[in-house]
Design a protein around this motif. Structure first.
Motif, PDB file in Angstrom:
ATOM      1  N   TYR A   1       2.966  -6.594  58.246  1.00  0.00           N
ATOM      2  CA  TYR A   1       2.409  -6.556  59.247  1.00  0.00           C
ATOM      3  C   TYR A   1       1.829  -7.341  59.884  1.00  0.00           C
ATOM      4  CZ  TYR A   1       2.353  -2.734  56.456  1.00  0.00           C
ATOM      5  OH  TYR A   1       3.123  -1.398  55.206  1.00  0.00           O
ATOM      6  N   GLU A   2       1.501  -8.985  59.745  1.00  0.00           N
ATOM      7  CA  GLU A   2       0.693 -10.051  60.467  1.00  0.00           C
ATOM      8  C   GLU A   2       1.758 -10.188  61.544  1.00  0.00           C
ATOM      9  OE1 GLU A   2      -1.131 -12.091  57.382  1.00  0.00           O
ATOM     10  OE2 GLU A   2      -2.682 -11.125  57.608  1.00  0.00           O
TER      11      GLU A   2
ATOM     12  N   GLN B   1       2.851  -8.021  63.684  1.00  0.00           N
ATOM     13  CA  GLN B   1       1.924  -7.444  65.225  1.00  0.00           C
ATOM     14  C   GLN B   1       1.876  -8.786  66.145  1.00  0.00           C
ATOM     15  OE1 GLN B   1      -2.568  -6.555  63.327  1.00  0.00           O
ATOM     16  NE2 GLN B   1      -2.705  -6.770  65.746  1.00  0.00           N
TER      17      GLN B   1
ATOM     18  N   LEU C   1       1.928   0.158  62.942  1.00  0.00           N
ATOM     19  CA  LEU C   1       1.029  -0.753  61.977  1.00  0.00           C
ATOM     20  C   LEU C   1       0.096  -0.684  61.623  1.00  0.00           C
ATOM     21  CD1 LEU C   1       2.100  -4.265  62.749  1.00  0.00           C
ATOM     22  CD2 LEU C   1       0.120  -3.841  62.073  1.00  0.00           C
ATOM     23  N   LYS C   2      -1.029  -0.811  62.376  1.00  0.00           N
ATOM     24  CA  LYS C   2      -2.819  -0.286  62.295  1.00  0.00           C
ATOM     25  C   LYS C   2      -2.600   1.162  60.988  1.00  0.00           C
ATOM     26  CE  LYS C   2      -4.055  -2.578  66.294  1.00  0.00           C
ATOM     27  NZ  LYS C   2      -5.293  -2.804  67.595  1.00  0.00           N
TER      28      LYS C   2
ATOM     29  N   LEU D   1      -2.362   0.121  57.736  1.00  0.00           N
ATOM     30  CA  LEU D   1      -3.054  -1.632  57.257  1.00  0.00           C
ATOM     31  C   LEU D   1      -4.119  -0.701  55.871  1.00  0.00           C
ATOM     32  CD1 LEU D   1      -3.410  -3.187  60.239  1.00  0.00           C
ATOM     33  CD2 LEU D   1      -2.442  -4.243  58.332  1.00  0.00           C
TER      34      LEU D   1
ATOM     35  N   GLN E   1      -7.848   0.525  54.010  1.00  0.00           N
ATOM     36  CA  GLN E   1      -8.405   0.364  55.014  1.00  0.00           C
ATOM     37  C   GLN E   1      -9.901  -1.197  54.689  1.00  0.00           C
ATOM     38  OE1 GLN E   1     -10.284   2.734  57.759  1.00  0.00           O
ATOM     39  NE2 GLN E   1      -8.023   3.207  57.537  1.00  0.00           N
TER      40      GLN E   1
END
Length: 300
Positions: A213-214, A217, A247-248, A251, A253
């Motif tokens: 994900y990073e 992003q 994407l978010k 992620l 929590q």
């Protein structure tokens, strides 16, 4: 004088008729003549009779009348009638009768047919073959650019642009196969050669599918920050925004410790200390007892 005027009149009529004839062919985009191919184009474009057009295209192919054009046009009509499998077989069977310079355009028609039929392996094979021709210096007839056509407009395409485009298409084909590792490799190569926002979004999606994900992003933010060619395209920006939103949502929590910027070991230490202290009891200091007594006296 009389004979001259008659001849002039006839010439004017002939010229006028020829002009109308030319205009007809320009408007309808059909060729001149009465050959099987011309009649097939008339059935396709003017009469809007696709079944008749296919019969006439077959006749043109069998008689050797503009075989390459007849084959391509027939395949397009067959695709419109959901006869793509038949069109694929026709091109494979008769492309050997077509000149070398028409092979690339036949490949393009085949690629569209493969997409229509969901033939991903065939797409990958063809894209690799096209890329191999570029590596071997056999594409573009040895030139650095070629003339391409899109939506009726002509434009110049460089070898670099074509290589990047083909790699982008190959990356998407691997995405359909869920081979995200190969897709990533291909997309990164494409971006090194000729970067653009569309391939960046596809690379971002590829990384999301790998739960990276990073990295995804960072790539999508480059699109939104206008760091890549095509950043001004509203559809591409909207896609980048949607991918970032997706994407978010994936992620994990954040924990309380993440929000406070504290490490887990420190939080555990605080929790242990609180357990040792036991439950909090309310204790009133003597001063509060004195104040309460004084307040009661005033009330009397």
């Amino acid at each position: 004088m009389e004979d001259t005027s008659v001849v002039g009149s006839n010439n004017n009529k002939s010229f006028s008729k020829g002009k109308k004839y030319d205009l007809y062919h320009v408007l309808h985009k059909v060729p001149y003549g009465d050959s099987p191919y011309v009649r097939a184009k008339h059935a396709q474009v003017v009469a809007k009779d696709p079944e008749a057009a296919i019969v006439l295209f077959w006749k043109a192919i069998n008689l050797g009348d503009k075989v390459d054009s007849a084959l391509k046009d027939m395949a397009v009509v067959m695709k419109q009638l959901d006869r793509s499998e038949e069109a694929i077989e026709a091109i494979r069977s008769f492309r050997g009768l077509c000149p070398k310079q028409s092979q690339e355009s036949l490949d393009n028609v085949l690629m569209d047919l493969y997409k229509k039929c969901g033939k991903i392996d065939e797409q990958i094979e063809m894209l690799k073959r096209k890329l191999k021709l570029i590596y071997q210096g056999e594409a573009f007839n040895g030139k650095l650019t070629k003339t391409a056509r899109s939506h009726g407009k002509k434009f110049q395409v460089s070898i670099k642009q074509e290589t990047s485009r083909l790699l982008g298409n190959l990356g998407w084909a691997y995405m359909q196969k869920m081979n995200y590792i190969m897709a990533e490799v291909v997309y990164r190569k494409a971006q090194m050669i000729d970067p653009d926002c569309n391939k960046a979004c596809n690379l971002g999606l590829c990384l999301i599918r790998q739960a990276r994900y990073e990295e995804a992003q960072l790539i999508l933010e480059d699109v939104l920050q206008g760091k890549l060619p095509g950043s001004d395209d509203s559809k591409t920006r909207k896609r980048a925004q949607d991918l970032l939103k997706e994407l978010k949502s994936m992620l994990p929590q954040p924990h309380l410790s993440d929000l406070l910027g504290l490490d887990e070991e420190f939080i555990k230490g605080l929790e242990q200390l609180m357990k040792e202290w036991g439950p909090i009891r309310s204790k009133r200091l003597p001063i509060f007892e004195e104040i309460s007594s004084f307040r009661d006296q005033l009330a009397c």
